[in-house]
Design an enzyme around this catalytic site. Structure first.
Site, PDB file in Angstrom:
ATOM      1  N   ASP A 210       0.832  -1.195   0.000  1.00 48.54           N
ATOM      2  CA  ASP A 210       0.000   0.000   0.000  1.00 48.54           C
ATOM      3  C   ASP A 210       0.874   1.255   0.000  1.00 48.54           C
ATOM      4  O   ASP A 210       1.914   1.307   0.658  1.00 48.54           O
ATOM      5  CB  ASP A 210      -0.900  -0.006   1.245  1.00 48.54           C
ATOM      6  N   GLU A 247       1.377  -0.401  -4.940  1.00 47.77           N
ATOM      7  CA  GLU A 247       0.393   0.613  -5.296  1.00 47.77           C
ATOM      8  C   GLU A 247       1.103   1.916  -5.646  1.00 47.77           C
ATOM      9  O   GLU A 247       1.626   2.603  -4.775  1.00 47.77           O
ATOM     10  CB  GLU A 247      -0.587   0.855  -4.142  1.00 47.77           C
ATOM     11  N   ARG A 349      -6.476  -8.993 -11.848  1.00 46.91           N
ATOM     12  CA  ARG A 349      -7.121  -9.078 -10.533  1.00 46.91           C
ATOM     13  C   ARG A 349      -8.583  -8.674 -10.680  1.00 46.91           C
ATOM     14  O   ARG A 349      -8.899  -7.643 -11.261  1.00 46.91           O
ATOM     15  CB  ARG A 349      -6.430  -8.139  -9.532  1.00 46.91           C
TER      16      ARG A 349
END
Length: 500
Positions: A210, A247, A349
């Site tokens: 993240d 990310e 995904r």
């Protein structure tokens, strides 16, 4: 002679290190599987059952799970509290460490890998006497997190990110007030590496990192290089490295580029999400998808983790704005998902959501606090506040399609000069899309042997029967393909295993 031996040793070290880094681009899927699903905010016990009853049998390769470490308990329990860490204890609303370990073991046993969304760019923001889901307390205003422990020595000086054209501000200041850890410090690196290695010891296959954009690549490289190989006791090959996907929101025009991270691991390709949304919303014609991939400004296929939407941008956060498709635009969403899964580009995904009416809303609960389990209907769909896009026939059948056609190239591309397209995947599969306001009804090359095939979008093959459309392929591989404008689905797909 001595110099040649030294040279040989250095070469071997370089080769081993290169292989080590390269391995971080491998999702470590079980053979024949190609796609992961993000089961956003699901409980660990429910994911274990889903792996055994649905994901494994349907050919899914992995699950991205919500953050596993202790987070702040925020008022009204919004989804984003999971992204405000208190400690690295494995206790959240999804379950405790024992439940998490049991889930990982059970999913691995049926060939479904677990990828953990890890948050170590920051800790929680200013919450007076902050309390965590594991009972830990912290004093964020003084940057004190004793359950780790972290003190104010472990953070960057307080400042806000106001200018995304200043990479130092982006990486050293606080994202929406969250206390920004300094990953260049050895103590912080040690704590993060311990956390990741503990997860590896429990059998996970990799990590979504993240807010990687907000950390310096050189600091991330040091952390990644210290992370252990995957656990052979959980069925991974000797020397296998954790899959790392980072990310990095980059639609261009900012100081931090996604290309700065591609030597470290795969990167979440938000430009794909933005572009595919525009196409299937009618802002770009489908015919232009003929050169889908890097020519659209995307990363190379082996570096791009792709998706139609994610938990942030489906709510209008992050990047893409109104162009992002989500479950609320179901026909276009299913078409975009089918195209993503039919096309060979990227590492795919699938999103699996809960329903929301406002952008802060957390998952369904039994009492306002505890997460409720999904309710499964006879048609495989979910209810009880859960959307479960991965259980939509049009999506899970295309996950199977991608597995079946893996390794083949696109051939026999056809379009009508507008928004009707079709193509083969080698001699294994065929797909067609109608995004126009009029019917598609024409003879097209399917590249498949003669016979009758079941369209896996409108139905499922059952023994020698089909619950959806049947497609008659002639001896020349051609078939009359029909997708009316008024149909529920704007896609048709067949493959050699759907032959009746």
């Amino acid at each position: 002679m001595f110099l040649s031996k030294v040279s040989l040793c250095l070469t071997l070290i370089f080769v081993l290190c290169s292989r080590n880094i390269e391995a971080q681009f491998n999702p470590n899927y079980a053979s024949g599987r190609t796609t992961m699903v993000h089961l956003f905010e699901w409980k660990w016990d429910d994911i274990a059952v889903e792996c055994e009853n649905f994901l494994g049998p349907k050919g899914f390769g992995g699950v991205q799970v919500s953050p596993v470490n202790e987070n702040v308990v925020a008022a009204s329990r919004p989804w984003w509290e999971r992204y405000q860490p208190i400690s690295y204890l494995l206790t959240t609303r999804s379950g405790n460490e024992q439940q998490f370990a049991d889930m990982v073991r059970r999913c691995n046993n049926v060939g479904v890998r677990i990828f953990v969304d890890v948050v170590f760019n920051h800790m929680t923001g200013d919450n007076v006497n902050a309390r965590g889901t594991g009972g830990s307390t912290a004093d964020p205003s003084n940057k004190s997190f004793p359950a780790v422990p972290y003190s104010n020595l472990d953070f960057h000086p307080t400042c806000s990110i106001n200018n995304y054209n200043d990479k130092y501000e982006v990486r050293n200041c606080e994202l929406v007030g969250l206390k920004d850890l300094d990953q260049s410090k050895s103590w912080v690196q040690d704590r993060v590496v311990d956390f990741l290695n503990h997860l590896i010891s429990l059998g996970v296959a990799g990590f979504r990192v993240d807010a990687a954009k907000h950390m310096w690549p050189e600091d991330l490289e040091k952390i990644y290089n210290r992370v252990n190989n995957l656990s052979t006791t959980h069925g991974f090959d000797t020397g296998a490295r954790p899959f790392i996907f980072q990310e990095v929101i980059d639609l261009g025009g900012e100081a931090v580029s996604k290309n700065e991270y591609t030597n470290l691991g795969v990167v979440t390709e938000f430009a794909h999400s933005n572009s595919i949304g525009k196409v299937f919303r009618g802002k770009d014609q489908l015919r232009w998808l003929i050169n889908w991939g890097p020519q659209w400004g995307f990363l190379n296929s082996d570096r791009a983790l792709i998706f139609v939407d994610n938990h942030d941008n489906q709510r209008g956060h992050g990047a893409g704005g109104a162009d992002i498709l989500n479950y609320k635009t179901s026909k276009q969403y299913k078409m975009a998902s089918a195209f993503m899964l039919a096309h060979p580009f990227g590492i795919t995904r699938v999103m699996s959501s809960f329903a929301f009416d406002n952008t802060d809303q957390g998952p369904p609960t039994t009492d306002g606090q505890n997460i409720a389990s999904p309710i499964f209907n006879d048609d495989n769909s979910c209810s009880g506040g859960w959307v479960c896009e991965h259980r939509w026939r049009q999506i899970y059948n295309m996950v199977g399609f991608r597995n079946i056609v893996a390794g083949t190239a696109i051939q026999n591309w056809w379009d009508n000069g507008s928004n009707q397209i079709a193509f083969c995947r080698g001699s294994k599969g065929f797909v067609a899309f109608n995004g126009d306001s009029y019917d598609l009804n024409t003879s097209l090359q399917t590249c498949l042997p003669a016979g009758t095939y079941c369209d896996i979008i409108s139905g499922v093959k059952s023994d020698s029967g089909c619950t959806g459309k049947r497609v008659e392929v002639g001896s020349d591989g051609r078939a009359t393909i029909s997708i009316t404008q008024a149909e529920e689905d704007g896609t048709l797909a067949i493959h050699f295993e759907s032959k009746l």
